[in-house]
Design a protein around this motif. Structure first.
Motif, PDB file in Angstrom:
ATOM      1  N   PRO A 176      47.270  39.888  30.366  1.00 45.60           N
ATOM      2  CA  PRO A 176      46.284  38.990  30.982  1.00 45.60           C
ATOM      3  C   PRO A 176      46.806  38.342  32.255  1.00 45.60           C
ATOM      4  O   PRO A 176      46.074  38.199  33.242  1.00 45.60           O
ATOM      5  CB  PRO A 176      46.031  37.933  29.898  1.00 45.60           C
ATOM      6  CG  PRO A 176      46.409  38.577  28.642  1.00 45.60           C
ATOM      7  CD  PRO A 176      47.489  39.563  28.950  1.00 45.60           C
ATOM      8  N   PHE A 177      48.095  37.995  32.247  1.00 47.95           N
ATOM      9  CA  PHE A 177      48.699  37.361  33.416  1.00 47.95           C
ATOM     10  C   PHE A 177      48.652  38.297  34.617  1.00 47.95           C
ATOM     11  O   PHE A 177      48.208  37.933  35.708  1.00 47.95           O
ATOM     12  CB  PHE A 177      50.135  36.968  33.071  1.00 47.95           C
ATOM     13  CG  PHE A 177      50.901  36.382  34.203  1.00 47.95           C
ATOM     14  CD1 PHE A 177      50.649  35.094  34.621  1.00 47.95           C
ATOM     15  CD2 PHE A 177      51.875  37.122  34.844  1.00 47.95           C
ATOM     16  CE1 PHE A 177      51.348  34.549  35.670  1.00 47.95           C
ATOM     17  CE2 PHE A 177      52.570  36.585  35.896  1.00 47.95           C
ATOM     18  CZ  PHE A 177      52.313  35.298  36.310  1.00 47.95           C
ATOM     19  N   VAL A 228      46.194  40.392  39.739  1.00 53.70           N
ATOM     20  CA  VAL A 228      45.546  41.460  40.503  1.00 53.70           C
ATOM     21  C   VAL A 228      44.165  41.011  40.970  1.00 53.70           C
ATOM     22  O   VAL A 228      43.765  41.253  42.109  1.00 53.70           O
ATOM     23  CB  VAL A 228      45.460  42.741  39.651  1.00 53.70           C
ATOM     24  CG1 VAL A 228      44.605  43.779  40.348  1.00 53.70           C
ATOM     25  CG2 VAL A 228      46.847  43.292  39.405  1.00 53.70           C
ATOM     26  N   LEU A 229      43.438  40.303  40.082  1.00 51.16           N
ATOM     27  CA  LEU A 229      42.120  39.791  40.450  1.00 51.16           C
ATOM     28  C   LEU A 229      42.199  38.888  41.678  1.00 51.16           C
ATOM     29  O   LEU A 229      41.402  39.009  42.612  1.00 51.16           O
ATOM     30  CB  LEU A 229      41.539  38.999  39.286  1.00 51.16           C
ATOM     31  CG  LEU A 229      40.560  39.718  38.380  1.00 51.16           C
ATOM     32  CD1 LEU A 229      40.090  38.784  37.300  1.00 51.16           C
ATOM     33  CD2 LEU A 229      39.385  40.209  39.197  1.00 51.16           C
ATOM     34  N   LEU A 230      43.192  37.978  41.663  1.00 52.12           N
ATOM     35  CA  LEU A 230      43.348  37.067  42.787  1.00 52.12           C
ATOM     36  C   LEU A 230      43.656  37.837  44.061  1.00 52.12           C
ATOM     37  O   LEU A 230      43.129  37.532  45.134  1.00 52.12           O
ATOM     38  CB  LEU A 230      44.463  36.065  42.499  1.00 52.12           C
ATOM     39  CG  LEU A 230      44.075  34.937  41.555  1.00 52.12           C
ATOM     40  CD1 LEU A 230      45.270  34.083  41.249  1.00 52.12           C
ATOM     41  CD2 LEU A 230      42.990  34.096  42.188  1.00 52.12           C
ATOM     42  N   LEU A 231      44.500  38.867  43.928  1.00 50.37           N
ATOM     43  CA  LEU A 231      44.860  39.669  45.101  1.00 50.37           C
ATOM     44  C   LEU A 231      43.622  40.342  45.675  1.00 50.37           C
ATOM     45  O   LEU A 231      43.383  40.331  46.892  1.00 50.37           O
ATOM     46  CB  LEU A 231      45.907  40.717  44.700  1.00 50.37           C
ATOM     47  CG  LEU A 231      46.441  41.551  45.859  1.00 50.37           C
ATOM     48  CD1 LEU A 231      47.254  40.681  46.788  1.00 50.37           C
ATOM     49  CD2 LEU A 231      47.283  42.702  45.351  1.00 50.37           C
ATOM     50  N   VAL A 232      42.796  40.910  44.772  1.00 48.91           N
ATOM     51  CA  VAL A 232      41.561  41.563  45.216  1.00 48.91           C
ATOM     52  C   VAL A 232      40.664  40.544  45.921  1.00 48.91           C
ATOM     53  O   VAL A 232      40.071  40.822  46.971  1.00 48.91           O
ATOM     54  CB  VAL A 232      40.833  42.198  44.007  1.00 48.91           C
ATOM     55  CG1 VAL A 232      39.454  42.669  44.420  1.00 48.91           C
ATOM     56  CG2 VAL A 232      41.643  43.353  43.473  1.00 48.91           C
ATOM     57  N   ALA A 233      40.599  39.337  45.363  1.00 53.72           N
ATOM     58  CA  ALA A 233      39.765  38.302  45.968  1.00 53.72           C
ATOM     59  C   ALA A 233      40.254  37.960  47.367  1.00 53.72           C
ATOM     60  O   ALA A 233      39.450  37.790  48.301  1.00 53.72           O
ATOM     61  CB  ALA A 233      39.756  37.060  45.087  1.00 53.72           C
TER      62      ALA A 233
END
Lengths: 355, 203
Positions: B149-150, B155-160
């Motif tokens: 999850p971490f 990765v989500l933040l990076l994509v954002a």
């Protein structure tokens, strides 16, 4: 007859902490006064002038009375509040600027015995407090309701947010070397003479940290937030009297703080430089004491003044480029190098307790 | 005892700041009240010995996020008279959201503290053992049990970040741009020419 030593140890913990807080605050304020004098003297000598040399204290030491005369002058001057300023925030802003500069001293180990709080998350506490310093500046800039002040505030906010990241990454390196976020432990892990201090294995991080520190305190050559030649005096252009003095106090207290932190993180805090050496190790030169901590702070403060006398001001876009594109990559690379050093147990990672 | 007194003081400040945040007409006041909220909640977390979370709350939200918020809010050209009209137009939406949050919190409290749970709210705070490090405990679960999850969140933040940059970046033609490499490579000889001249005309 009361024995002072007995009385001291009879005090409860919070009593002793309170005494230390009062002592540290008073010493800091006096140090700021003397630092302004020292700055003017040093820059004067570097420019082949004499600097302040008229006001004396008790007829001795020409110039030493200058900062105290300045304090009296600032206290007696009128605090002018612009007609269209936001009155409440305009008054609060100098106080917001001052609080983090003094509160940060709570976790700094001054000597082997003296520290106000042995907080385990001391390093994070420091990072969060230095990041709060920007509020005084932007609130002041906005509340003044003037273009120059607002431009200064915006510049300073962008600059401080950018350099905080580099500063934080540099501290990650220190954290990896010490294995603790407690400042007392960070100092204690650096024992064993000046080659065992963190500066040797973390040299690039030391450079990044000190440069970011100069930028965080908005000092020359990164003082575009004030920028006399373009925006007059930046965020405190409309401040006068004691309100201005508070900003001044905060700026110089922050300089002393950054110097102290550089000493703690990279130069062994209160450790003596020849600790553990044959012959010298047993003398004063090898013993830990407040003297060494004070001496290190003094040297880094001199660097601040030296920079101011030497370098021309950075261009604003170049400050941003330096922060984001030079300092942050350096810290990332060095953290990777530290990972290798730790994996092969070199340098600070060779110590047996580490693994 | 001291802790309870402090808790109540901080709780009152927190509630007042939260109220101020939603009722203030001036967005700058709202943002500053929100900063106050974060700082006081960090203080309350300190009281229950969650010092890592408290300090990180101040570091991330007060030190970075709210600074950028203020940055943007201060640059907006705000017309207060315009803002005052229709201020309560969406009040019903706010009430619905508040009710939903209250129901959720009550549900969690009921589920955890109610039937056969391990938490006894009346027992008060149990002090942590002396050698306990909050940071270490958090790290050791975050990088082992919750590693995936971490990583996913990272990765989500990076994509954002990439998306935000891609959405806002426009290339306009005919724009004068600096070539940083060339600026840095400039030497004194390229810019300055020393000319030797006589002080007076030659006879």
């Amino acid at each position: 007859m009361i024995n002072p030593a007995k009385l001291w140890f009879a005090l409860p913990d919070y009593g002793r902490s309170t005494v230390w807080i009062v002592v540290i605050t008073l010493v800091l304020i006096v140090s700021v006064a003397l630092l302004t004098l020292w700055e003017r003297k040093v820059i004067g000598w570097m420019q082949l002038r004499r600097g302040p040399n008229r006001v004396r204290i008790f007829g001795l030491l020409p110039g030493v009375g200058q900062p105290f005369a300045d304090v009296v002058k600032l206290l007696l001057k009128e605090v002018i509040i612009p007609a269209n300023a936001n009155k409440v925030l305009f008054r609060i802003a100098p106080m917001i600027a001052l609080i983090p500069a003094f509160a940060a001293w709570a976790v700094i180990p001054l000597s082997p015995e003296v520290v106000v709080s042995k907080a385990d998350a001391g390093l994070l506490y420091l990072l969060s407090l230095t990041s709060m310093g920007v509020y005084g500046v932007i609130v002041a800039g906005w509340a003044t309701n003037s273009k120059y002040a607002f431009l200064g505030a915006m510049r300073s906010a962008a600059q401080m947010v950018a350099y905080e990241i580099a500063m934080g990454f540099a501290l990650v390196g220190v954290l990896m070397a010490a294995g603790s976020m407690n400042l007392g432990t960070i100092v204690r892990t650096q024992e064993g003479g000046f080659l065992a201090w963190n500066w040797f294995w973390l040299f690039p991080l030391l450079m990044v940290y000190f440069i970011s520190g100069v930028a965080e305190t908005n000092r020359a050559p990164f003082d575009v937030a004030e920028g006399e030649s373009e925006i007059v005096a930046g965020f405190h252009v409309e401040y006068s009297g004691i309100a201005f003095a508070l900003f001044f106090l905060a700026e110089y207290a922050n300089m002393i703080l950054i110097s102290a932190l550089t000493a703690v993180f990279f130069f062994g805090g209160w450790q003596g430089p020849f600790q553990g050496w044959p012959l010298l190790g047993d003398t004063f030169l090898g013993q830990p004491s407040f003297f060494w901590f004070g001496l290190k702070i003094f040297v880094f403060l001199f660097f601040f003044l030296w920079f101011r006398a030497t370098f021309p001001r950075y261009r604003y876009d170049q400050i941003m480029r330096l922060g984001w594109k030079a300092l942050i990559p350096v810290t990332l690379v060095w953290i990777a190098v530290e990972m290798l050093l730790a994996a092969y147990r070199i340098g600070p990672w060779a110590r047996p307790w580490y693994h | 005892m001291l802790i309870q007194v402090l808790f109540h003081i901080f709780a009152v400040i927190l509630l007042l700041a939260a109220l101020g945040m939603i009722t203030a007409r001036n967005p700058v006041y709202s943002a500053l009240a929100l900063v106050m909220c974060f700082v006081t909640s960090a203080a309350i977390w300190l009281l229950i010995e969650a010092e890592f979370l408290a300090v990180v709350l101040v570091l991330v939200y007060v030190g970075a996020v709210m600074v950028l918020f203020l940055f943007v809010v201060m640059m907006l050209d705000i017309n207060l008279a315009e803002l005052r009209q229709g201020f309560t137009r969406f009040a019903w939406l706010g009430w619905v959201t508040a009710a939903a949050v209250i129901v959720e919190i009550a549900g969690v409290v009921w589920a955890r503290g109610g039937l056969g749970s391990t938490i006894d709210a009346r027992a008060g705070l149990v002090p942590l053992p002396a050698g306990y490090s909050n940071t270490q405990a958090l790290g050791s679960v975050l990088y082992t049990r919750y590693a995936y999850p971490f990583e996913l969140a990272a990765v989500l933040l990076l994509v954002a970040i990439v998306a935000a940059i891609a959405l806002t970046m426009r290339r306009r033609s005919g724009l004068k741009q600096q070539d940083i490499g060339r600026q840095v490579a400039v030497r004194r000889e390229d810019r300055v020419r020393l000319v030797k001249m006589d002080a007076e005309k030659r006879p």
